[in-house]
Design an enzyme around this catalytic site. Sequence first.
Site, short mmCIF file in Angstrom:
data_model
loop_
_atom_site.label_atom_id
_atom_site.label_comp_id
_atom_site.label_asym_id
_atom_site.label_seq_id
_atom_site.Cartn_x
_atom_site.Cartn_y
_atom_site.Cartn_z
CG PHE A 305 3.67 26.40 -25.11
CD1 PHE A 305 3.62 27.76 -24.91
CD2 PHE A 305 3.09 25.57 -24.16
CE1 PHE A 305 3.01 28.30 -23.80
CE2 PHE A 305 2.50 26.09 -23.02
CZ PHE A 305 2.44 27.46 -22.85
CG ASP A 306 7.68 27.05 -31.91
OD1 ASP A 306 8.10 25.98 -32.38
OD2 ASP A 306 8.35 28.10 -31.91
CE LYS A 307 13.04 22.38 -28.91
NZ LYS A 307 14.24 23.26 -28.86
CD GLU A 632 9.59 24.11 -34.59
OE1 GLU A 632 8.37 24.32 -34.53
OE2 GLU A 632 10.29 23.92 -33.59
#
Length: 639
Positions: A305-307, A632
């Site tokens: 997963f990305d956050k 990010e």
Amino acid sequence: MTGRTKARIAAATGIMLIAALALHLLDFFPARDVLLFASAIIAGVPTAIRAFQALRAKAFSIDLLVTIAVVGALLIGEYVEAAVVSFLFIFGAWLEARTLEKTRRSLRDLVDMAPQEAQVVRHGVTLTVGVDDVVVGDHLVVQSGGKIAVDGVIATGRAHINEATITGEPVPASKSVGERVYSGTIVDNGFIGVTAEQVGDDTTFAQIIELVEEAQETKTKAQRFLDKFAQIYTPAIVVMAVAVLVFTRDIEFALTFLVIACPGALVISTPVSMVAGLGNGARHGVLVKGGDALERLSKIDTLVFDKTGTLTVGRPEVTEVHPVGTFDADTVLALAAHLELASEHPLGRTIVDQAAERGMDVTAHPTHVEVIKGGGIRGTVDEHQVAVGSRRVLAAMGVALPGTADAHAVDRERLGNTAVFVVIDEVLAGVVSIADQIRPEARDAIAALRASGIKAFYMLTGDNRHTAQLVAAELGIDVAKAELLPQDKVRIVSELKAEGHKVAMVGDGINDAPAIATADMGLAMGAGTDVSIQTADVILMGNRFDQLVHAYSLAKATVRNMLQNTVIALGTVVLLLAGVLTHQVFMATGMLVHEISVLVVIVNAVRLVRYRDKHAAAATVPATPLAADGGEALVDAHK
């Protein structure tokens, strides 16, 4: 040939068979034979045409076996067998066409829902125009019950909007000024003015239709195998039938062998399951780009997963502006907000929105804007050199981080915030704390996915390690890796694949696209960037993790269904051939069993149309505030 034509031919020849039976009972044998001969020709011609077309394309189809058998039966005077075989085959073709049409109904319903007209305000006058005449920048007005014809932003008004065609969510969403709306959705109650941002084929709704159409044309590995199988199987059966004729000198027995060997149910066993599965996904807000993607999704054992915008809702808020040095908090926020006008990422808009809420004028755009390697942006604002970003930005710029400022940032991070650093004229001027919220359904969804067979969960984020550990602990994620650049995500995904894992990457940002493309399976949140959506194999239109659970369980159910249908079809052929060789099964009986197996395969596949995993319902729990992905997200905005 359309399904309606097949239905008419099947109905006509079925009536003729019943009439032939009546003539047989009345001992009118010549009339019976003429009726049977005519029935065999009428029902057999469409099959013969398909066989001839396949031969012209240098392909050996199952239709060829049936055509040879029917012609042979007519030549030796077996009119009953010829008529029954041709009728059952055309009847099976109609069943297949009808079922595929039923499973494609979700796409047709989508097309029917496409708006045809829009009310546009031009020069102060409201005009009704075709959707093709709407251009970017037009101001549309939509009343209760009206369809929104473009993707855009609400400029005036408030309404409850039914977005089921986009998100799969039947409950109308309340939306007001500044919020995004989509083509094909319906104003359930209210009145809004919308500024068009995407029109025509560029709208989300148009792209959904295109994706579903393309997906239904793609083939799974099982389908490609069956295509190759037919190329070998058909000529092999013809040769074997000739061998049977040579050894037995019994042409009826050879023709029976030929007909019974036709794997009619096998031909449709995977397409009907795949199309049913894709249709189910489309109705529940899950767009799968083809049957092959559905197969690959079913084999996934590791989820990455990305956050921000994936595990979190992607609506961060500024919780504190901590000045460092000579500039006060308002000046730090104002200069950072002016710089972030050059960004379209949610994090940049969060800083801008906070400045606007405090009554600051943030209309002047920055100049000389550029991305800083490591996670940030810099430019000129009111003759000041301003930079906003992560710790890596400070290091890349050679800006000192005072111990007190670092300690304050660490304290904020431990509380669940992301620390974003603001540099003015090459000196650290402030620390902006930003917090996001975990998606309320994420924890239960991850637990359901683990129970369904996913073995490992990873989170890859550009955020700080404190926030990453907080999110991972809250959601039960096995491994959390923080402070990553896009290339780091690609490297980690590649390493997992090299270790033998079947990896799916779930993300929403531009910086997620390389990792999504690298993974065995890419999944994108529907509210993500165009790049991530175009790269992904599966799109979750409602941005909800219950849709991810449904997509995974649906993929596994569809593959199981394909396997079941293949076993049913092959098992039927094997048993019937054994019956023919032992003289227990004859042509008409064998074809009847064949068509029953086709019906069983179709009924089994249709179950997928209404499939719904019991774990896919999202839990309604309060969202948990956690840090936004500062470094990010800033990279996302400018990469």
